[in-house]
Design an enzyme around this catalytic site. Structure first.
Site, short mmCIF file in Angstrom:
data_model
loop_
_atom_site.label_atom_id
_atom_site.label_comp_id
_atom_site.label_asym_id
_atom_site.label_seq_id
_atom_site.Cartn_x
_atom_site.Cartn_y
_atom_site.Cartn_z
N GLN A 54 -34.93 -41.43 51.72
CA GLN A 54 -35.36 -42.81 51.51
C GLN A 54 -36.80 -42.87 51.00
OE1 GLN A 54 -33.83 -45.95 54.14
NE2 GLN A 54 -35.96 -46.26 54.77
N ASN A 72 -24.66 -42.93 50.94
CA ASN A 72 -25.30 -41.72 50.41
C ASN A 72 -25.02 -41.53 48.91
OD1 ASN A 72 -26.01 -41.48 53.04
ND2 ASN A 72 -24.77 -39.66 53.48
N ASN A 104 -67.71 -52.87 29.19
CA ASN A 104 -67.16 -51.63 29.75
C ASN A 104 -65.73 -51.36 29.28
OD1 ASN A 104 -69.52 -51.28 31.26
ND2 ASN A 104 -68.72 -52.59 32.90
N LYS A 140 -73.68 -55.34 29.33
CA LYS A 140 -72.59 -54.37 29.45
C LYS A 140 -71.26 -54.86 28.86
CE LYS A 140 -72.50 -50.87 31.24
NZ LYS A 140 -72.58 -50.37 32.61
N SER A 150 -35.57 -50.09 54.37
CA SER A 150 -36.10 -49.85 53.01
C SER A 150 -35.97 -51.08 52.12
CB SER A 150 -35.37 -48.66 52.37
OG SER A 150 -33.98 -48.88 52.37
N HIS A 194 -66.22 -27.34 22.95
CA HIS A 194 -67.25 -27.40 24.01
C HIS A 194 -68.04 -28.71 23.95
CE1 HIS A 194 -66.59 -22.97 24.32
NE2 HIS A 194 -66.53 -23.07 23.00
N1 ARG Z 1 -31.74 -46.70 52.39
C1 ARG Z 1 -31.14 -45.43 52.31
C2 ARG Z 1 -31.91 -44.56 51.31
O1 ARG Z 1 -32.68 -45.07 50.61
C3 ARG Z 1 -29.73 -45.54 51.88
C4 ARG Z 1 -28.86 -44.42 52.33
C5 ARG Z 1 -28.78 -44.43 53.79
N2 ARG Z 1 -27.78 -43.50 54.26
C6 ARG Z 1 -27.67 -43.16 55.56
N3 ARG Z 1 -26.75 -42.36 55.89
N4 ARG Z 1 -28.50 -43.66 56.45
O2 ARG Z 1 -31.75 -43.35 51.26
#
Ligand code: ARG
Length: 464
Positions: free
Chosen positions: A328, A116, A291, A289, A29, A162
């Site tokens: 994620q 987490n 726009n 034109k 990510s 309307h």
């Molecule tokens: N990149 C993860 C997210 O956006 C971070 C948390 C990942 N936690 C895990 N147990 N894989 O949620």
């Protein structure tokens, strides 16, 4: 990937083969969550500060961590930080760099914490900052509307139902209708902030942690209003992001409705307003034109924010407690909802004060559309005729006007008296546009006096 690289992963201990190259890219990510780097560092610094206070880290260890994280922030802001997809996300990129810089102490930062609760904390901190910026932009737009409404308090235009001419209204009154929509958007934004501003940190992976942490302290350091009460809920809850997307979708819907009116009104057929050239573009083939691209784009962008709301609702609907990797997927919709709303508000806050009403055209449109027919019916009621009968009488007068191409105010007294002999000279006061709007002189009505009073009340409520 070599085994050596696999060991660089912060969770590589129990694995005996490298992550598949595609899976690594598929599950990472970092390309989008790196935009939360400031909040990630902020959260880590608060966590380390608290850990030192409860004796889990020494003060030397804490200082090395705080200093190292400050330097990492500077590296990122200078564009010198090497983001690595192999390190998956913003959290592990920053943590790995910290260990590079300060050695073994860097590995202690993650004590009593999990990604987490870390990621849930980062998103909330990030969204809180964004909400504050959105609020400033929304206020700028609202104040611009109030200034314009005050200036145009007595400008007459047709009001529509309307999309047919209904009754005359003041342009200032119409602008204040837009203001009311935005006022509710702001209430929702500030209300959402309350639930954004609660702290998951300390929930760790899902069950809390065995270290003697002080969540109240981290909470205070990070400026959260309260901690999330239940660790399972803390790591899994994304209600705040859904709520945000819901209010963003509704706010975009309002901007889209305003856009639709601007697009109509700038057309040659209406010609009620001019948009300055800097908010418009031309056509590559039709030289004449101009726009109204900004309102059109805002109207178009509404669809994607609506989509993000549905994405997040669908993302959450089947997730068992507690954290799942599904989460994620919360970031890209949320980020784009924020960016889209921010851009649209900014464009509107710049554009609204620059609208130039064509007052004569608006007035003429109101004059042409039998807009004072209700005023004539009300006049007859004041002469003792029941409303249903007066409605019928005026209907006949309008039919006559249509056939003669004459508005009610352009008919002579004898022409009007064909329809009812109670009509006298004083009728022309109610048939004028000014008479019509000024007569609606109660709170929420369109009279110029009421528009000015509403502007004053709104300014006071905004503290302006
Ligand atoms: N990149 C993860 C997210 O956006 C971070 C948390 C990942 N936690 C895990 N147990 N894989 O949620």
């Amino acid at each position: 990937m070599s085994d050596k690289q696999q060991q660089n992963k912060l969770w590589g201990g129990r694995f005996s083969e490298s992550t598949d190259a595609f899976v690594q890219a598929f599950t990472a990510s970092v390309l989008f969550d790196q935009r939360m780097y400031r909040q990630d560092i902020q959260g880590s610094q608060a966590h380390a500060t608290m850990l030192a206070e409860v004796g889990v880290l020494t003060t030397e260890e804490r200082d090395a961590i705080l200093q190292g994280l400050d330097e990492i922030r500077q590296e990122i802001e200078a564009g010198e930080f090497a983001w690595s997809v192999a390190l998956e996300d913003v959290h592990m990129n920053i943590e790995a760099r910290l260990t590079d810089k300060i050695g073994i102490t860097g590995k202690k930062l993650h004590t009593g914490r999990s990604r987490n609760d870390q990621v849930a904390t980062d998103i909330r901190l990030w969204l809180r900052d964004e909400i504050d910026q959105l609020d400033a932009e929304l206020l700028r737009l609202m104040n611009g509307l109030l200034d314009l409404a005050e200036r145009e308090a007595a400008t007459i235009m047709p009001g529509f139902t309307h999309l047919q001419t209904a009754q005359p209204v003041t342009f200032g009154h119409h602008l204040l209708a837009w203001f009311e929509m935005l006022k509710r958007d702001r209430e929702r934004l500030l209300d959402c902030r309350k639930r954004v501003n609660r702290m998951p940190l300390g929930a760790a992976a899902l069950a809390g942690t065995t270290y003697p942490i002080k969540r109240e302290r981290t909470c205070e350091l990070l400026g959260f209003d309260a901690v999330c009460e239940n660790s399972l809920d803390a790591v899994s809850d994304r209600d705040f992001a859904i709520e945000f997307c819901a209010l963003a979708a509704l706010s975009m819907t309002h901007l889209s409705r305003i856009s639709e009116e601007l697009v109509l009104w700038t057309s040659a057929q209406f010609n009620f307003i001019d948009l300055p050239d800097r908010f418009c573009t031309g056509s590559s083939i039709m030289p004449q034109k101009k726009n109204p691209d900004v309102p059109e784009l805002v109207r178009g962008k509404t669809g994607r924010v609506n989509g993000h709301l549905i994405s997040l609702l669908t993302l959450m609907k089947s997730q068992p407690l507690a954290y799942n990797k599904d989460n994620q997927e919360d970031k890209e919709p949320l980020f784009d909802a924020v960016d889209t709303l921010a851009g649209s508000l900014r464009a509107f806050a710049d554009m609204i004060p620059a609208l130039e009403p064509n007052r004569e055209v608006m007035r003429e449109a109101a004059r042409r559309g039998f807009a004072t027919a209700t005023d004539l019916a009300d006049y007859l009621v004041r002469k003792g005729i029941p409303f249903r009968d007066s409605h019928e009488i005026v209907g006949k007068a309008v039919a006559y006007g249509v056939s003669k191409k004459k508005d009610l105010g352009d008919m002579s007294l004898s022409e009007l008296r064909q329809f009812n002999d109670q009509i006298d000279d004083d009728v022309f006061e109610v048939l004028t546009l000014e008479g019509s709007v000024s007569a609606r002189n109660h709170i929420g009505g369109t009279a110029p006096e009421q528009v000015r009073a509403a502007v004053a009340r709104a300014r006071q409520a905004l503290g302006a």
